[in-house]
Design an enzyme around this catalytic site. Sequence first.
Site, PDB file in Angstrom:
ATOM      1  N   GLY A  87       0.840  -1.365  -0.034  1.00 13.66           N
ATOM      2  CA  GLY A  87      -0.099   0.000  -0.036  1.00 13.66           C
ATOM      3  C   GLY A  87       0.690   1.348  -0.037  1.00 13.66           C
ATOM      4  O   GLY A  87       0.551   2.252   0.657  1.00 13.66           O
ATOM      5  N   SER A  88       1.843   1.445  -0.761  1.00 15.45           N
ATOM      6  CA  SER A  88       2.801   2.626  -0.871  1.00 15.45           C
ATOM      7  C   SER A  88       2.007   3.854  -1.304  1.00 15.45           C
ATOM      8  O   SER A  88       2.136   4.874  -0.902  1.00 15.45           O
ATOM      9  CB  SER A  88       3.979   2.376  -1.412  1.00 15.45           C
ATOM     10  OG  SER A  88       3.707   2.198  -3.007  1.00 15.45           O
ATOM     11  N   HIS A 185      -2.698   2.185 -12.557  1.00 16.44           N
ATOM     12  CA  HIS A 185      -2.023   0.930 -13.343  1.00 16.44           C
ATOM     13  C   HIS A 185      -0.754   1.454 -13.701  1.00 16.44           C
ATOM     14  O   HIS A 185      -0.290   2.660 -14.226  1.00 16.44           O
ATOM     15  CB  HIS A 185      -2.940   0.624 -14.537  1.00 16.44           C
ATOM     16  CG  HIS A 185      -2.226  -0.567 -15.295  1.00 16.44           C
ATOM     17  ND1 HIS A 185      -2.395  -1.747 -14.797  1.00 16.44           N
ATOM     18  CD2 HIS A 185      -1.419  -0.570 -16.486  1.00 16.44           C
ATOM     19  CE1 HIS A 185      -1.862  -2.551 -15.618  1.00 16.44           C
ATOM     20  NE2 HIS A 185      -1.244  -1.991 -16.553  1.00 16.44           N
TER      21      HIS A 185
END
Length: 291
Positions: A87-88, A185
Amino acid sequence: MESRVLFSSQFNFPVNSPLKTRETSFAPFTPSRNVLSFSFTSPADRCSMRPLVKAASSAPQIVAEVDGSREEPRRRKKLAVFVSGGGSNFRKIHEGCSDGSVNGDVVLLVTNKKDCGGAEYARSNGIPVLVFPKAKREPSDGLSPSELVDVLRKYGVDFVLLAGYLKLIPVELVQAFPKRILNIHPALLPAFGGKGLYGIKVHKAVIESGARYSGPTIHFVDEEYDTGRILAQSAVRVIANDTPEELAKRVLHEEHKLYVEVVGAICEERIKWREDGVPLIQNKQNPDEYY
């Protein structure tokens, strides 16, 4: 030395590999020009496409001024972030909310892996964690699609942000939050997207194709993988002897900047929809400019 180049609103790369509770408030419009503005800089190992607009101001409340009079502070938007791993990008968005770059707050973290790094970070920062989807083969505290929609509504969520979430978003959620779900993305869509293309697989496919540029794409989410309307992109040069890991690191660096900028814009209601359905971002300093 830096030069400016104008691009059309979407990239047109060849494909080289295999929501309704209320209507959106974004009004359609017709800008005078359909362009994106980016800056190309040296060194040669990286080409950064950055929009002219900077991130929102550091003030925790956004105050608009019209005809010399100040309006009431704009309501902070409520955000739900979906993750499957460390989850950066989620962490960067949360930091942006805390430092005032984003006029919003992360009120929920949704994950399909309750022990992932992103979930641990959320718990340590007092953000509720939900598990979705419900496991099929074993007892689970996970939610069904309808239950998830109900919880998001209960929390008053304005926008859903996918940040490394690897599950397909159910049609119930897409229909409940039309034009209010974003995904990031790690490649320049419409190339190198679709089911099975995620993480290091994307960067490996980019290098093998011989593409000279890659970079993150932020797009609205529909019922399929990576096919929703493109909102923003940032390009990173592919070096001749790149490895997937090296390219992934440079692309991720761009992701962290781009996602915070776009979430800042969406929380300030600066997303405008062209008559043909293409979303553009309104320049904060010059409302007549779009990118």
